[in-house]
Design a protein around this motif. Structure first.
Motif, PDB file in Angstrom:
ATOM      1  N   TYR A   1      40.198  35.363  47.418  1.00 55.47           N
ATOM      2  CA  TYR A   1      38.391  34.719  47.290  1.00 55.47           C
ATOM      3  C   TYR A   1      38.110  33.057  46.774  1.00 55.47           C
ATOM      4  N   ALA A   2      39.049  32.300  45.952  1.00 56.93           N
ATOM      5  CA  ALA A   2      39.171  31.523  45.126  1.00 56.93           C
ATOM      6  C   ALA A   2      38.128  30.362  45.368  1.00 56.93           C
ATOM      7  N   PRO A   3      36.757  29.587  44.899  1.00 59.78           N
ATOM      8  CA  PRO A   3      35.609  29.118  45.525  1.00 59.78           C
ATOM      9  C   PRO A   3      36.386  27.643  46.253  1.00 59.78           C
ATOM     10  N   ASN A   4      37.793  27.008  44.779  1.00 58.81           N
ATOM     11  CA  ASN A   4      38.136  25.762  45.198  1.00 58.81           C
ATOM     12  C   ASN A   4      39.593  26.036  44.019  1.00 58.81           C
ATOM     13  N   ILE A   5      40.413  24.822  44.535  1.00 56.28           N
ATOM     14  CA  ILE A   5      41.984  25.196  44.397  1.00 56.28           C
ATOM     15  C   ILE A   5      42.357  24.555  42.875  1.00 56.28           C
ATOM     16  N   ALA A   6      40.916  23.888  42.067  1.00 61.61           N
ATOM     17  CA  ALA A   6      41.682  24.333  40.628  1.00 61.61           C
ATOM     18  C   ALA A   6      41.277  26.582  39.665  1.00 61.61           C
ATOM     19  N   MET A   7      40.125  26.725  40.784  1.00 68.04           N
ATOM     20  CA  MET A   7      40.393  27.912  40.166  1.00 68.04           C
ATOM     21  C   MET A   7      41.280  29.175  40.879  1.00 68.04           C
ATOM     22  N   PHE A   8      41.726  28.662  42.165  1.00 61.02           N
ATOM     23  CA  PHE A   8      42.922  29.415  42.808  1.00 61.02           C
ATOM     24  C   PHE A   8      44.404  29.112  41.599  1.00 61.02           C
ATOM     25  N   ALA A   9      44.574  28.417  40.798  1.00 62.79           N
ATOM     26  CA  ALA A   9      45.610  27.894  40.754  1.00 62.79           C
ATOM     27  C   ALA A   9      45.478  28.971  38.956  1.00 62.79           C
ATOM     28  N   VAL A  10      43.978  28.447  38.576  1.00 59.23           N
ATOM     29  CA  VAL A  10      44.193  29.256  37.478  1.00 59.23           C
ATOM     30  C   VAL A  10      44.170  31.129  37.558  1.00 59.23           C
ATOM     31  N   TYR A  11      43.818  31.521  38.488  1.00 57.10           N
ATOM     32  CA  TYR A  11      43.832  32.891  38.829  1.00 57.10           C
ATOM     33  C   TYR A  11      45.647  33.065  39.158  1.00 57.10           C
ATOM     34  N   GLN A  12      46.221  32.261  40.365  1.00 53.19           N
ATOM     35  CA  GLN A  12      47.884  32.069  39.979  1.00 53.19           C
ATOM     36  C   GLN A  12      48.200  31.858  39.161  1.00 53.19           C
ATOM     37  N   SER A  13      48.132  31.387  37.915  1.00 58.53           N
ATOM     38  CA  SER A  13      48.519  31.017  36.687  1.00 58.53           C
ATOM     39  C   SER A  13      48.379  32.699  36.046  1.00 58.53           C
ATOM     40  N   VAL A  14      47.456  33.375  35.956  1.00 56.94           N
ATOM     41  CA  VAL A  14      46.988  34.168  35.159  1.00 56.94           C
ATOM     42  C   VAL A  14      47.939  35.249  35.917  1.00 56.94           C
ATOM     43  N   VAL A  15      47.962  35.851  36.871  1.00 55.08           N
ATOM     44  CA  VAL A  15      48.499  36.313  37.975  1.00 55.08           C
ATOM     45  C   VAL A  15      51.014  36.037  37.692  1.00 55.08           C
ATOM     46  N   THR A  16      50.503  34.926  37.241  1.00 58.76           N
ATOM     47  CA  THR A  16      52.349  34.866  37.276  1.00 58.76           C
ATOM     48  C   THR A  16      52.706  34.771  35.199  1.00 58.76           C
ATOM     49  N   VAL A  17      51.741  35.215  34.501  1.00 60.96           N
ATOM     50  CA  VAL A  17      51.751  35.881  33.235  1.00 60.96           C
ATOM     51  C   VAL A  17      52.085  37.439  33.205  1.00 60.96           C
ATOM     52  N   PHE A  18      51.366  37.640  33.835  1.00 65.53           N
ATOM     53  CA  PHE A  18      51.249  39.543  34.072  1.00 65.53           C
ATOM     54  C   PHE A  18      52.335  39.813  34.460  1.00 65.53           C
ATOM     55  N   MET A  19      52.918  39.635  35.705  1.00 67.87           N
ATOM     56  CA  MET A  19      53.906  39.492  36.503  1.00 67.87           C
ATOM     57  C   MET A  19      55.176  38.986  35.657  1.00 67.87           C
ATOM     58  N   SER A  20      55.678  37.710  34.510  1.00 71.12           N
ATOM     59  CA  SER A  20      56.252  37.519  33.399  1.00 71.12           C
ATOM     60  C   SER A  20      56.873  38.918  32.697  1.00 71.12           C
ATOM     61  N   PHE A  21      55.740  39.044  32.266  1.00 69.67           N
ATOM     62  CA  PHE A  21      55.751  40.682  31.140  1.00 69.67           C
ATOM     63  C   PHE A  21      56.321  41.756  31.835  1.00 69.67           C
ATOM     64  N   ASN A  22      56.407  42.065  33.265  1.00 74.62           N
ATOM     65  CA  ASN A  22      56.523  43.493  33.855  1.00 74.62           C
ATOM     66  C   ASN A  22      58.391  43.076  34.171  1.00 74.62           C
ATOM     67  N   ILE A  23      58.606  41.527  34.489  1.00 70.08           N
ATOM     68  CA  ILE A  23      59.971  41.757  34.805  1.00 70.08           C
ATOM     69  C   ILE A  23      60.666  42.021  34.017  1.00 70.08           C
ATOM     70  N   ILE A  24      60.105  40.928  32.687  1.00 67.80           N
ATOM     71  CA  ILE A  24      61.147  40.912  31.830  1.00 67.80           C
ATOM     72  C   ILE A  24      61.133  42.746  31.009  1.00 67.80           C
ATOM     73  N   LEU A  25      59.941  43.255  31.292  1.00 63.46           N
ATOM     74  CA  LEU A  25      60.444  44.727  30.912  1.00 63.46           C
ATOM     75  C   LEU A  25      61.264  45.294  31.681  1.00 63.46           C
ATOM     76  N   ILE A  26      61.205  45.354  32.973  1.00 64.64           N
ATOM     77  CA  ILE A  26      62.374  46.233  34.020  1.00 64.64           C
ATOM     78  C   ILE A  26      63.704  45.832  34.070  1.00 64.64           C
ATOM     79  N   ILE A  27      63.740  44.700  33.559  1.00 62.19           N
ATOM     80  CA  ILE A  27      65.235  43.866  33.779  1.00 62.19           C
ATOM     81  C   ILE A  27      65.803  44.312  31.970  1.00 62.19           C
ATOM     82  N   SER A  28      65.065  44.373  31.296  1.00 58.40           N
ATOM     83  CA  SER A  28      65.892  44.509  29.813  1.00 58.40           C
ATOM     84  C   SER A  28      65.782  45.765  29.836  1.00 58.40           C
TER      85      SER A  28
END
Length: 409
Positions: A303-330
């Motif tokens: 529901y991001a109102p514009n493409i800038a906020m969409f990119a910000v939210y997706q970046s935050v999602v990527t950061v959180f997922m990165s931590f989980n991926i490294i934890l699980i596979i290591s």
């Protein structure tokens, strides 16, 4: 006593694994952008597009456990060389696809070829690096994926408009074949590795049965499936979503897609360092909280109102997922003996690849079923993020592992 040269060779190994995985990630990430041209050239519907994107992961998932077993049995070097050569051949063949069915078959075989690289690389890291360096080594190798997440959309979208998607597949495949030959000379097994040196070789032949008896392995399998359902869903469909729903041109899609990927590079490196410092147990709780926050920011993306906020939210999602991926596979690299690391990570990574098979297809079907709307697809990704959180919260501690680690397998 291992020589200093042998000890330092681990840095050569991890750099080679990083570069090899960079090529592999480019080859498969590029399909997410090439599919825009492929769908137009081959007249594919959204459902057919989803099947094409999923066909790679069907083959990739099937090779995770066999690839890990082969690395445990014969050493990681031989299996990695074969994997790089095989996937490079099928990268070239991807550029020759002439129909919907031919593309599915080629991408499936592509997945089979690439499927044994990751569990074999895990084996290599466990062989060459001490326990307290393995999360960092793994995060360094996996950072290649996030770097390719920055490079691929920019190079891919620009070059598609100049030389076409077929030519890019030919070039990428040729580079991979060159790398396979370089691996023959520079990838080495560690001389004091335990692979093939057990007094009872039969104990190393079928470790999967013992791996599956460990409850924490199942928690990690489910968590990895869930977090990668989010990852593959976003990676496979974001270019199409940005064009169809946000009305961006191809060049803009490339630059917008690179923003969260750049955030992922930093997140991967920092996550590996932090995980090597965190006490056992607390790391999994933090990862579970991050999975919940992933769900929250997926909702904000939708529901991001514009493409800038969409990119910000997706970046935050990527950061959180990165931590989980490294934890699980290591985690298996730290908890389990070297003899079964390849098999264990192959099994856990199978969960991620099943997600790769299911998620792109499901999103394609949902988009068709709801007249082009992506709302239900985002709801599905949110549910997967919560599933990851639940599985991580249910992990108890390392207490259930020692009896497995210490028995002869």
């Amino acid at each position: 006593m291992v020589s200093k040269l042998s000890q330092n060779w681990k840095y050569v190994i991890i750099i080679l694994l990083f570069l090899g995985w960079s090529i592999g990630n480019f080859d498969r990430f590029f399909m997410n952008y090439a599919i825009l041209g492929i769908s137009e050239d081959l007249h594919l519907s959204a459902s057919q597009t989803g099947i094409v994107l999923s066909s790679f992961f069907a083959g990739y998932a099937l090779m995770q456990i066999p690839g890990g077993w082969l690395a445990d049995r014969f050493g990681f070097r031989k299996i990695i060389i074969i994997a790089v050569f095989a996937w490079s051949v099928f990268t070239i063949l991807s550029g020759m696809a002439w129909s919907f069915m031919s593309l599915i078959l080629i991408r499936f075989l592509f997945g089979l070829g690439e499927g044994s690289f990751f569990p074999s690389a895990s084996k290599g890291i466990a062989s060459w690096f001490p326990q307290n360096e393995r999360s960092r080594a793994m995060s360094f190798m996996l950072t290649s994926g996030t770097i390719m997440g920055v490079i691929t959309p920019i190079i891919g979208t620009q070059s598609m408009q100049s030389i076409g998607w077929r030519t890019i597949f030919y070039i990428a495949g040729a580079i991979g074949i060159i790398f396979a030959f370089l691996y023959i000379f520079f990838i080495k097994e560690r001389k004091d590795s335990t692979v093939g040196k057990s007094e009872n070789p039969s104990k190393n032949k079928a470790p999967l049965r013992e791996v599956l008896k460990t409850p924490i392995i199942w928690n990690l399998f489910i968590a990895y499936f869930a977090i990668y359902a989010v990852q593959w869903g976003l990676m496979a469909w974001m270019p199409t979503y940005l064009v169809a729903e946000r009305h961006l041109d191809l060049t803009s899609v490339g630059y917008i897609s690179a923003i969260p990927a750049f955030a992922g590079i930093i997140a991967m490196i920092v996550s590996g360092y932090i995980l090597d410092k965190l006490p056992e147990g607390k790391d999994k709780v933090i990862a579970a909280v991050f999975a919940v926050l992933t769900a929250v920011f997926l909702y904000l993306m939708a529901y991001a109102p514009n493409i800038a906020m969409f990119a910000v939210y997706q970046s935050v999602v990527t950061v959180f997922m990165s931590f989980n991926i490294i934890l699980i596979i290591s985690a298996p690299l730290k908890m389990l003996s070297e003899e079964v690391v390849g098999t264990a990570n192959g099994f856990i990574n199978t969960g991620a690849q099943f997600a790769g098979v299911l998620t792109p297809m499901l999103i394609g079907f949902l988009v068709d079923a709801f007249d082009g709307s992506y709302t239900v697809a985002f709801i599905m990704l949110i549910m997967f993020a919560l599933l990851c959180a639940g599985s991580l919260f249910l992990i108890r501690t390392k207490k259930e592992v020692p009896s497995f680690k210490n028995n002869a397998i």
